[in-house]
Motif scaffolding. Structure first.
Motif, PDB file in Angstrom:
ATOM      1  N   ALA A  76       0.870  -1.186   0.000  1.00  0.00           N
ATOM      2  CA  ALA A  76       0.000   0.000   0.000  1.00  0.00           C
ATOM      3  C   ALA A  76       0.899   1.225   0.000  1.00  0.00           C
ATOM      4  CB  ALA A  76      -0.881   0.022   1.250  1.00  0.00           C
ATOM      5  N   VAL A  77       0.332   2.339  -0.439  1.00  0.00           N
ATOM      6  CA  VAL A  77       1.093   3.590  -0.289  1.00  0.00           C
ATOM      7  C   VAL A  77       0.915   4.134   1.124  1.00  0.00           C
ATOM      8  CG1 VAL A  77      -0.748   5.065  -1.271  1.00  0.00           C
ATOM      9  CG2 VAL A  77       1.621   5.842  -1.307  1.00  0.00           C
ATOM     10  N   GLY A  78      -0.303   4.023   1.678  1.00  0.00           N
ATOM     11  CA  GLY A  78      -0.553   4.469   3.054  1.00  0.00           C
ATOM     12  C   GLY A  78       0.073   3.484   4.027  1.00  0.00           C
ATOM     13  N   ARG A 239      -8.306   8.007   3.753  1.00  0.00           N
ATOM     14  CA  ARG A 239      -8.565   7.051   4.825  1.00  0.00           C
ATOM     15  C   ARG A 239      -9.847   7.481   5.552  1.00  0.00           C
ATOM     16  NH1 ARG A 239      -5.591   4.119   2.518  1.00  0.00           N
ATOM     17  NH2 ARG A 239      -3.662   3.176   3.251  1.00  0.00           N
ATOM     18  N   HIS A 287     -13.141   0.384  -0.966  1.00  0.00           N
ATOM     19  CA  HIS A 287     -11.698   0.674  -0.995  1.00  0.00           C
ATOM     20  C   HIS A 287     -11.042   0.032  -2.236  1.00  0.00           C
ATOM     21  CE1 HIS A 287      -8.154   1.783   1.870  1.00  0.00           C
ATOM     22  NE2 HIS A 287      -7.839   2.004   0.600  1.00  0.00           N
TER      23      HIS A 287
HETATM   24  C1  GLV Z   1      -4.511   2.151  -0.398  1.00  0.00           C
HETATM   25  O1  GLV Z   1      -5.334   2.733   0.233  1.00  0.00           O
HETATM   26  C2  GLV Z   1      -3.125   2.377  -0.253  1.00  0.00           C
HETATM   27  O2  GLV Z   1      -2.713   3.070   0.675  1.00  0.00           O
HETATM   28  O3  GLV Z   1      -2.357   1.843  -1.078  1.00  0.00           O
END
Ligand code: GLV
Length: 323
Positions: A76-78, A239, A287
């Protein structure tokens, strides 16, 4: 020489699994649902690497149970699911997957914005339920887009890509909030950095792209929705916990704002009994922002590269806590 042991908390695309399997012994969690916390702790106990998802909490208790751990590679990026200071304190590097999901996420932000503005969910439901009786001169009125004002909360890569689409395609004026000025946005999109209160008051569309941290948790509550235009459309692809959902539901029910489109909620999944689902002007998708094969493959490769670097002691290509 023995190969590093790695726990992968879900099946991710083969491109990532194969790359990691060339260097490591993988234990891949086979279920659709995440491993329960105690199972996660048990599985990482003798691992050098962990591939986590945004649904897996990586906290001090988990790290203490995994003394050999060198790297947590988040798919994930987050990375708000990870206690980064706790990782740093134990010398555990944390990787994420920025850049490769920017376009897919911006596409979903724009999709939610258009669908909510033009009432696709409730008009489609009316058609399906037999409430389409004739062409309605006064029915199913939505909001126009051309020349309207877009407020981007958090002008990072995804905020920029979203603004670029809506500025280029619909000629929207762009306002934004960000920790620092973004010269690219100012130059390429004619965007203007403002305080959040001004953005809320001026924008016809508000799209949230800020990351979740202690300063952004609960950023959108009753006071923020009250500042927005009654015709405003609110979109969140960052988020869920940035939004007070009780306040959002009240704002949508009372006509404080026009509509909302959400890719993220708090909690996830949001159970079908939640009041937001009952509102015809609220569109919720599960999501899905990065859910395209190319994007998920690119995330898998990046995630594997971070993991392999971490277990071999090399610098991670994308590290959120570099030494
Ligand atoms: C998705 O929400 C991510 O953070 O990749």
């Amino acid at each position: 020489m023995s190969r590093p042991k790695v726990f992968v908390a879900r099946r991710i695309p083969e491109s990532g699994l194969n790359a990691m399997a060339a260097h490591c012994d993988l234990d891949v969690w086979p279920e659709q649902l995440p491993p329960p916390p105690e199972e996660l702790r048990r599985r990482v106990a003798d691992c050098t690497g962990l591939v986590s998802l945004l649904t897996d909490r990586v906290d001090a208790a988990l790290l203490d149970a995994a003394p050999k751990l060198k790297v947590v590679s988040n798919f994930a990026v987050g990375f708000n699911n990870i206690d980064v200071p706790a990782c740093t304190a134990r010398g555990v590097r944390v990787g994420n997957t920025p850049g490769v999901l920017t376009d897919a996420t911006a596409d979903i932000a724009v999709s939610l914005l258009l669908a909510a503005a033009r009432r696709l969910p409730d008009s489609a439901a009316d058609a399906k339920a037999g409430r389409w009786l004739t062409w309605e001169p006064l029915g199913w009125m939505g909001q126009d887009l051309v020349g309207r004002t877009l407020g981007i909360v958090g002008m990072g890569r995804i905020g920029f890509a979203t603004a670029k689409r809506l500025h280029g395609g619909w000629g929207m004026k762009v306002l934004y909030t960000a920790r620092a000025a973004k010269p690219d946005a100012d130059r390429d999109l004619g965007a203007r950095r403002v305080e959040l209160d001004e953005l809320l008051a001026q924008s016809d569309y508000v799209s949230v792209h800020a990351d979740l941290n202690p300063t952004t948790k609960g950023l959108f509550g009753a006071a923020q929705f009250a500042r927005m235009k009654r015709s405003a459309v609110f979109v969140n692809t960052s988020r869920g916990p940035l939004v007070d959902q009780t306040a959002l539901a009240a704002a949508l029910r009372n006509g404080t704002i026009f509509a909302a489109g959400l890719d993220v909620t708090d909690p996830e999944p949001l159970l079908p009994s939640h009041e937001l689902y009952a509102l015809p002007n609220c569109l919720i998708v599960p999501h899905i922002a990065s859910a395209t094969p190319d994007t998920r493959n690119a995330m898998a490769r990046l995630c594997a590269n971070n993991l392999i670097a971490g277990v071999t002691g090399a610098p991670l290509p994308h590290c959120v806590n570099p030494v």
